[in-house]
Design a protein around this motif. Sequence first.
Motif, PDB file in Angstrom:
ATOM      1  N   ARG A  24      -2.966 -15.449  -9.647  1.00 31.90           N
ATOM      2  CA  ARG A  24      -1.918 -15.066  -8.862  1.00 31.90           C
ATOM      3  C   ARG A  24      -1.633 -13.311  -8.562  1.00 31.90           C
ATOM      4  NH1 ARG A  24       4.803 -14.163  -9.872  1.00 31.90           N
ATOM      5  NH2 ARG A  24       6.133 -15.276  -7.843  1.00 31.90           N
ATOM      6  N   ASP A  25      -1.992 -12.669  -9.515  1.00 32.32           N
ATOM      7  CA  ASP A  25      -2.116 -11.709  -9.717  1.00 32.32           C
ATOM      8  C   ASP A  25      -3.729 -10.177  -8.380  1.00 32.32           C
ATOM      9  OD1 ASP A  25      -0.206 -10.954 -11.034  1.00 32.32           O
ATOM     10  OD2 ASP A  25      -0.563 -10.556 -12.500  1.00 32.32           O
ATOM     11  N   SER A  26      -4.276 -11.155  -9.115  1.00 32.65           N
ATOM     12  CA  SER A  26      -6.036 -11.064  -8.085  1.00 32.65           C
ATOM     13  C   SER A  26      -5.219 -11.954  -6.133  1.00 32.65           C
ATOM     14  CB  SER A  26      -7.013 -12.274  -8.274  1.00 32.65           C
ATOM     15  OG  SER A  26      -7.384 -12.114  -9.839  1.00 32.65           O
ATOM     16  N   ASP A  27      -4.818 -12.255  -6.382  1.00 30.45           N
ATOM     17  CA  ASP A  27      -4.475 -12.463  -4.514  1.00 30.45           C
ATOM     18  C   ASP A  27      -3.279 -10.854  -4.553  1.00 30.45           C
ATOM     19  OD1 ASP A  27      -4.123 -14.490  -2.429  1.00 30.45           O
ATOM     20  OD2 ASP A  27      -2.443 -13.708  -2.583  1.00 30.45           O
ATOM     21  N   ARG A  28      -2.361 -10.108  -4.856  1.00 34.87           N
ATOM     22  CA  ARG A  28      -2.246  -9.714  -4.974  1.00 34.87           C
ATOM     23  C   ARG A  28      -3.165  -8.055  -4.026  1.00 34.87           C
ATOM     24  NH1 ARG A  28       3.369  -6.733  -5.919  1.00 34.87           N
ATOM     25  NH2 ARG A  28       3.444  -5.777  -3.998  1.00 34.87           N
ATOM     26  N   ILE A  29      -3.890  -8.136  -5.410  1.00 37.16           N
ATOM     27  CA  ILE A  29      -4.713  -7.561  -5.997  1.00 37.16           C
ATOM     28  C   ILE A  29      -5.827  -7.598  -4.322  1.00 37.16           C
ATOM     29  CG2 ILE A  29      -6.970  -6.297  -6.816  1.00 37.16           C
ATOM     30  CD1 ILE A  29      -4.536  -5.242  -7.621  1.00 37.16           C
ATOM     31  N   VAL A  30      -6.246  -8.682  -3.833  1.00 31.72           N
ATOM     32  CA  VAL A  30      -6.691  -8.040  -2.849  1.00 31.72           C
ATOM     33  C   VAL A  30      -6.117  -8.072  -1.983  1.00 31.72           C
ATOM     34  CG1 VAL A  30      -8.121 -10.382  -0.984  1.00 31.72           C
ATOM     35  CG2 VAL A  30      -8.195 -10.345  -3.739  1.00 31.72           C
ATOM     36  N   GLY A  31      -4.870  -7.958  -1.229  1.00 31.07           N
ATOM     37  CA  GLY A  31      -3.455  -8.095  -0.276  1.00 31.07           C
ATOM     38  C   GLY A  31      -3.759  -5.982  -0.790  1.00 31.07           C
ATOM     39  N   LEU A  32      -3.797  -5.234  -1.839  1.00 30.43           N
ATOM     40  CA  LEU A  32      -3.900  -4.293  -1.759  1.00 30.43           C
ATOM     41  C   LEU A  32      -4.641  -3.282  -1.215  1.00 30.43           C
ATOM     42  CD1 LEU A  32      -1.462  -3.011  -5.500  1.00 30.43           C
ATOM     43  CD2 LEU A  32      -1.833  -3.077  -3.245  1.00 30.43           C
ATOM     44  N   LEU A  33      -6.503  -4.077  -1.577  1.00 27.76           N
ATOM     45  CA  LEU A  33      -7.524  -3.708  -0.800  1.00 27.76           C
ATOM     46  C   LEU A  33      -7.634  -3.222   0.072  1.00 27.76           C
ATOM     47  CD1 LEU A  33      -9.665  -5.266  -4.520  1.00 27.76           C
ATOM     48  CD2 LEU A  33      -9.886  -3.092  -3.988  1.00 27.76           C
ATOM     49  N   ASP A  34      -6.579  -4.299   0.407  1.00 31.15           N
ATOM     50  CA  ASP A  34      -7.348  -4.605   2.836  1.00 31.15           C
ATOM     51  C   ASP A  34      -6.132  -3.490   2.702  1.00 31.15           C
ATOM     52  OD1 ASP A  34      -9.370  -6.521   2.216  1.00 31.15           O
ATOM     53  OD2 ASP A  34      -7.485  -8.119   2.284  1.00 31.15           O
ATOM     54  N   SER A  35      -5.706  -2.668   1.971  1.00 25.86           N
ATOM     55  CA  SER A  35      -4.168  -2.327   3.015  1.00 25.86           C
ATOM     56  C   SER A  35      -4.108  -0.112   2.007  1.00 25.86           C
ATOM     57  CB  SER A  35      -3.263  -3.034   2.879  1.00 25.86           C
ATOM     58  OG  SER A  35      -2.791  -3.388   1.680  1.00 25.86           O
ATOM     59  N   LYS A  36      -4.486  -1.220   1.193  1.00 25.66           N
ATOM     60  CA  LYS A  36      -4.200   0.966   0.446  1.00 25.66           C
ATOM     61  C   LYS A  36      -5.636   1.413  -0.086  1.00 25.66           C
ATOM     62  CE  LYS A  36       0.156  -0.065  -1.165  1.00 25.66           C
ATOM     63  NZ  LYS A  36       1.277   0.764  -0.650  1.00 25.66           N
ATOM     64  N   THR A  37      -6.913   0.724   0.327  1.00 26.49           N
ATOM     65  CA  THR A  37      -8.325   1.274   0.312  1.00 26.49           C
ATOM     66  C   THR A  37      -8.122   2.411   1.420  1.00 26.49           C
ATOM     67  OG1 THR A  37      -9.473   0.086   0.502  1.00 26.49           O
ATOM     68  CG2 THR A  37      -8.860   0.034  -1.712  1.00 26.49           C
ATOM     69  N   LYS A  38      -9.575   3.466   1.053  1.00 25.82           N
ATOM     70  CA  LYS A  38     -10.032   4.593   2.515  1.00 25.82           C
ATOM     71  C   LYS A  38     -10.088   3.766   4.104  1.00 25.82           C
ATOM     72  CE  LYS A  38      -9.754   8.216   4.037  1.00 25.82           C
ATOM     73  NZ  LYS A  38      -8.013   9.259   4.291  1.00 25.82           N
ATOM     74  N   LYS A  39     -11.124   2.377   3.204  1.00 27.11           N
ATOM     75  CA  LYS A  39     -11.458   2.297   4.182  1.00 27.11           C
ATOM     76  C   LYS A  39     -10.807   0.755   4.661  1.00 27.11           C
ATOM     77  CE  LYS A  39     -16.666   1.445   2.476  1.00 27.11           C
ATOM     78  NZ  LYS A  39     -17.517   0.087   2.773  1.00 27.11           N
ATOM     79  N   ALA A  40     -10.221   0.264   3.962  1.00 29.65           N
ATOM     80  CA  ALA A  40      -9.365  -0.096   4.907  1.00 29.65           C
ATOM     81  C   ALA A  40      -8.206   0.793   6.060  1.00 29.65           C
ATOM     82  CB  ALA A  40      -8.045  -0.998   4.412  1.00 29.65           C
ATOM     83  N   GLU A  41      -8.103   1.817   5.161  1.00 32.76           N
ATOM     84  CA  GLU A  41      -7.544   2.806   6.291  1.00 32.76           C
ATOM     85  C   GLU A  41      -8.043   3.247   7.990  1.00 32.76           C
ATOM     86  OE1 GLU A  41      -4.085   4.892   3.381  1.00 32.76           O
ATOM     87  OE2 GLU A  41      -5.325   6.137   4.146  1.00 32.76           O
ATOM     88  N   LEU A  42      -9.599   3.084   7.539  1.00 30.64           N
ATOM     89  CA  LEU A  42      -9.981   3.559   8.814  1.00 30.64           C
ATOM     90  C   LEU A  42     -11.104   2.100   9.483  1.00 30.64           C
ATOM     91  CD1 LEU A  42     -12.779   5.292   6.607  1.00 30.64           C
ATOM     92  CD2 LEU A  42     -10.740   6.297   8.230  1.00 30.64           C
ATOM     93  N   GLY A  43     -10.281   1.622   9.026  1.00 32.94           N
ATOM     94  CA  GLY A  43     -11.075  -0.568   9.824  1.00 32.94           C
ATOM     95  C   GLY A  43     -11.610  -0.743   9.320  1.00 32.94           C
ATOM     96  N   GLU A  44     -11.979  -0.386   8.359  1.00 31.53           N
ATOM     97  CA  GLU A  44     -13.551  -1.500   7.860  1.00 31.53           C
ATOM     98  C   GLU A  44     -13.179  -2.222   7.072  1.00 31.53           C
ATOM     99  OE1 GLU A  44     -16.575   1.586   6.291  1.00 31.53           O
ATOM    100  OE2 GLU A  44     -16.119   2.687   7.718  1.00 31.53           O
ATOM    101  N   ARG A  45     -13.999  -2.740   6.425  1.00 30.85           N
ATOM    102  CA  ARG A  45     -13.521  -4.087   5.680  1.00 30.85           C
ATOM    103  C   ARG A  45     -14.369  -3.562   3.874  1.00 30.85           C
ATOM    104  NH1 ARG A  45     -11.455  -8.897   6.235  1.00 30.85           N
ATOM    105  NH2 ARG A  45     -12.446  -9.492   4.035  1.00 30.85           N
TER     106      ARG A  45
END
Lengths: 103, 271
Positions: free
Chosen positions: B150-171
């Motif tokens: 469950r916590d891993s799933d939550r972290i996946v959500g953070l990786l897809d929203s809070k990282t610089k790459k995510a903010e630049l629209g990259e994966r």
Amino acid sequence: MSVLGLFRLRGTAPVARERLHILLSHERSNRGRPDLLAILRDEILAVVAKHVSVDHDQVHVTMDRGQIVSRLEINVELQHPANGPIAAEREKAAMTIVHQASR
Amino acid sequence: MSQVLVVTSGKGGVGKTTTTAALGAAIAVTGQTVVVVDFDVGLRNLDLVMGAERRVVYDLINVVQGIAKLPQALIRDKRIDTLSLLPASQTRDKDALTDDGVARVIKELRAKFDWVICDSPAGIERGATLAMRYADAAIIVTNPEVSSVRDSDRIVGLLDSKTKKAELGERIEKHILITRFDAARAARGEMLNIKDVLDILSLPLLGIIPESEEVLRASNLGTPVTLNDPTSAPARAYCDAACRLLGQDLPMVIPNDRKSIFEKLLGRRAA
């Protein structure tokens, strides 16, 4: 292995898998969105408290989050101001909100 | 072109620090330059697992705040030339980390090393989000257990929203590393199996690290698992995972260090 154990041949892993599927489908659908039921809970209690004094020990909130339907129940016991604090008779305001997932 | 990895999980105690040390050492052995960075400010432990706890002079916070220069804070591993450690501060708290400061340190590390491996603290607070902030790829360490998944799933959500790459629209590239796996219990239906975990998290698998006494033995000695006994089951599993990070296509096997009857009779360690 006990006699009971013989009947319990299936392990517990399938239960874990099932519980995770239900939980995560709920958590994923709410990700990034404010928690609707929590907002309703706070605002409803604020409105009730604006008009009558609410004893926070007499507020019972239960939440049941399901995959399709979530239920929020708020029970507020209202004390009759005229009869004073010793009055046995109390009004009970109950409220149930059922939230159907939009998916 | 250097790679910045974050080793993360959400849940504590699943093996982030063990994994950071083991993968860092395994990659460094191949001759590529690696720095492992401890982001667990206030609760540093990577220094201890790497056996460098008595050599810490300056730390990440000192570098972020400009009190020390990066080369002063880096600790070169005594066993492998190409491996370095940037420890966390033990006395400060995580608020001393700033986004700009971390960005500057990561940029400097990129210029010096082929691989920058960031050991994230548990949780989803500032330390964890800053550890993942400038990463190119993430390794999500997961135990086959409900709270960890469950916590891993939550972290996946953070990786897809809070990282610089995510903010630049990259994966941001994400890999699952399953640790403390017991193949026998999974076969008996007592533990989530690999397919269960991957179905739920829908991410590619980097490796499967079997439950093993060797992990504690290595940390007792302050040696990364991959260096302490390279023939042990977890060491082989970590080495395979490291090879996959380096681009090799290896079959996914779960090594085990159970002795065969023959080896038991001879009283020898399983190789």
